[in-house]
Write a protein that holds these residues in place. Structure first.
Motif, mmCIF file in Angstrom:
data_model
loop_
_atom_site.group_PDB
_atom_site.id
_atom_site.type_symbol
_atom_site.label_atom_id
_atom_site.label_comp_id
_atom_site.label_asym_id
_atom_site.label_seq_id
_atom_site.Cartn_x
_atom_site.Cartn_y
_atom_site.Cartn_z
ATOM 1 N N ALA A 51 -12.820 2.521 -4.851
ATOM 2 C CA ALA A 51 -11.925 3.603 -4.278
ATOM 3 C C ALA A 51 -10.761 2.802 -3.980
ATOM 4 O O ALA A 51 -10.000 3.019 -3.188
ATOM 5 C CB ALA A 51 -12.491 3.863 -2.742
ATOM 6 N N THR A 52 -10.232 1.709 -4.810
ATOM 7 C CA THR A 52 -8.952 0.924 -4.350
ATOM 8 C C THR A 52 -7.777 1.584 -4.523
ATOM 9 O O THR A 52 -6.932 1.686 -3.744
ATOM 10 C CB THR A 52 -9.028 -0.087 -5.511
ATOM 11 N N PHE A 53 -7.624 2.364 -5.406
ATOM 12 C CA PHE A 53 -6.513 3.352 -5.458
ATOM 13 C C PHE A 53 -6.305 4.417 -4.480
ATOM 14 O O PHE A 53 -5.340 5.309 -4.317
ATOM 15 C CB PHE A 53 -6.022 3.799 -6.780
ATOM 16 N N TYR A 54 -7.445 4.818 -3.966
ATOM 17 C CA TYR A 54 -7.500 5.810 -2.633
ATOM 18 C C TYR A 54 -7.045 5.136 -1.423
ATOM 19 O O TYR A 54 -7.215 5.762 -0.343
ATOM 20 C CB TYR A 54 -8.711 6.451 -2.908
ATOM 21 N N ARG A 55 -7.228 3.972 -1.432
ATOM 22 C CA ARG A 55 -7.095 3.119 0.170
ATOM 23 C C ARG A 55 -5.520 3.530 0.705
ATOM 24 O O ARG A 55 -4.626 3.745 -0.043
ATOM 25 C CB ARG A 55 -7.234 1.461 0.055
ATOM 26 N N ASP A 56 -5.867 3.763 2.025
ATOM 27 C CA ASP A 56 -4.269 3.974 2.720
ATOM 28 C C ASP A 56 -3.410 2.803 2.668
ATOM 29 O O ASP A 56 -2.140 2.985 2.885
ATOM 30 C CB ASP A 56 -4.274 4.679 3.967
ATOM 31 N N ASP A 57 -3.618 1.664 2.327
ATOM 32 C CA ASP A 57 -3.005 0.481 2.478
ATOM 33 C C ASP A 57 -2.551 0.074 0.928
ATOM 34 O O ASP A 57 -2.037 -0.870 0.936
ATOM 35 C CB ASP A 57 -3.734 -0.433 3.321
ATOM 36 N N PHE A 58 -2.807 0.751 0.307
ATOM 37 C CA PHE A 58 -2.848 0.464 -1.565
ATOM 38 C C PHE A 58 -1.463 -0.038 -1.710
ATOM 39 O O PHE A 58 -1.162 -1.123 -2.074
ATOM 40 C CB PHE A 58 -3.148 1.456 -2.274
ATOM 41 N N ARG A 59 -0.402 0.583 -1.154
ATOM 42 C CA ARG A 59 1.017 0.110 -1.485
ATOM 43 C C ARG A 59 1.655 -0.374 -0.346
ATOM 44 O O ARG A 59 3.057 -0.977 -0.593
ATOM 45 C CB ARG A 59 1.635 1.453 -1.798
ATOM 46 N N ARG A 60 1.040 -0.843 0.558
ATOM 47 C CA ARG A 60 1.467 -1.496 1.673
ATOM 48 C C ARG A 60 1.279 -3.179 1.709
ATOM 49 O O ARG A 60 1.642 -3.822 2.500
ATOM 50 C CB ARG A 60 1.061 -1.077 2.961
ATOM 51 N N ARG A 61 0.425 -3.668 0.805
ATOM 52 C CA ARG A 61 -0.084 -4.958 0.767
ATOM 53 C C ARG A 61 1.245 -6.013 -0.070
ATOM 54 O O ARG A 61 1.840 -5.335 -0.983
ATOM 55 C CB ARG A 61 -1.341 -5.081 0.060
ATOM 56 N N GLU A 62 1.294 -7.129 0.332
ATOM 57 C CA GLU A 62 1.933 -7.980 -0.249
ATOM 58 C C GLU A 62 1.512 -8.262 -1.743
ATOM 59 O O GLU A 62 2.322 -8.374 -2.495
ATOM 60 C CB GLU A 62 2.131 -9.338 0.726
#
Length: 179
Positions: free
Chosen positions: A69-80
């Motif tokens: 479910a990596t690409f469905y995480r709500d923090d996917f684009r917020r990580r450094e």
């Protein structure tokens, strides 16, 4: 230096696995319309153990998939740093099936929410049940509650639960509380 406290190992892990399998047998009986989805990365090890014991006890070949479910995480684009995806392998449709989603640790509920979204690529299940080895109470950010629980542990935000499986190359199965 983080401190580790052992909270679970064999043979208690085998006893919990056996108890959880018995609960599944009671609720799913012949497993005619049931499938198992192990949540990547570590939930698949627990799911494979559950499947092996269910096959041994029932003689049924219950379909099992690995769900990432990596690409469905709500923090996917917020990580450094970018998240590295794992492999999804779901060789069946879940349309109208009773899905048993299995993970090792339930904490905030965000990963389970992402898994529910990821499952829609494989159809619309009749029902979804959640099984976890460890339920970290008092950490929920999303109202998700497991149907099957190996053990509940009370943790604070600064603590984490670390699961070590033999299948990952560890000498033995251990579940640790890390401060």
């Amino acid at each position: 230096m983080p401190q580790k406290r052992l909270i679970l190992s064999s043979p208690l892990l085998e006893i919990m696995t056996s108890r959880l399998c018995q609960e599944l047998i009671e609720n799913h009986q012949d497993f005619a319309n049931s499938v198992v989805m192990g949540l990547q990365p570590r939930g698949i090890h627990f799911a494979e153990r559950i499947i092996a014991e269910l096959r041994e006890r029932t003689g049924k070949d219950i379909p099992m998939g690995h769900l990432d479910a990596t690409f469905y995480r709500d923090d996917f684009r917020r990580r450094e740093s970018p998240l590295l995806p794992n492999k999804t392998n779901v060789p069946f449709l879940i349309e109208g099936k009773r899905v048993i989603l299995i993970d090792d640790v339930l904490s905030t509920g965000r990963m389970v929410r992402a898994a529910l979204d990821a499952m829609t690529a494989f159809g619309r299940p009749k029902t979804v049940e959640l099984m976890v080895l460890i339920d970290r109470r008092y950490n929920r950010e999303i109202p998700i509650d497991p149907d099957y629980v190996g053990m509940q542990v009370s943790t604070v935000e600064s603590q984490r639960v670390q699961v070590e499986w033999k299948e990952q190359g560890f000498e033995a199965d251990h579940i640790w509380m890390v401060d």
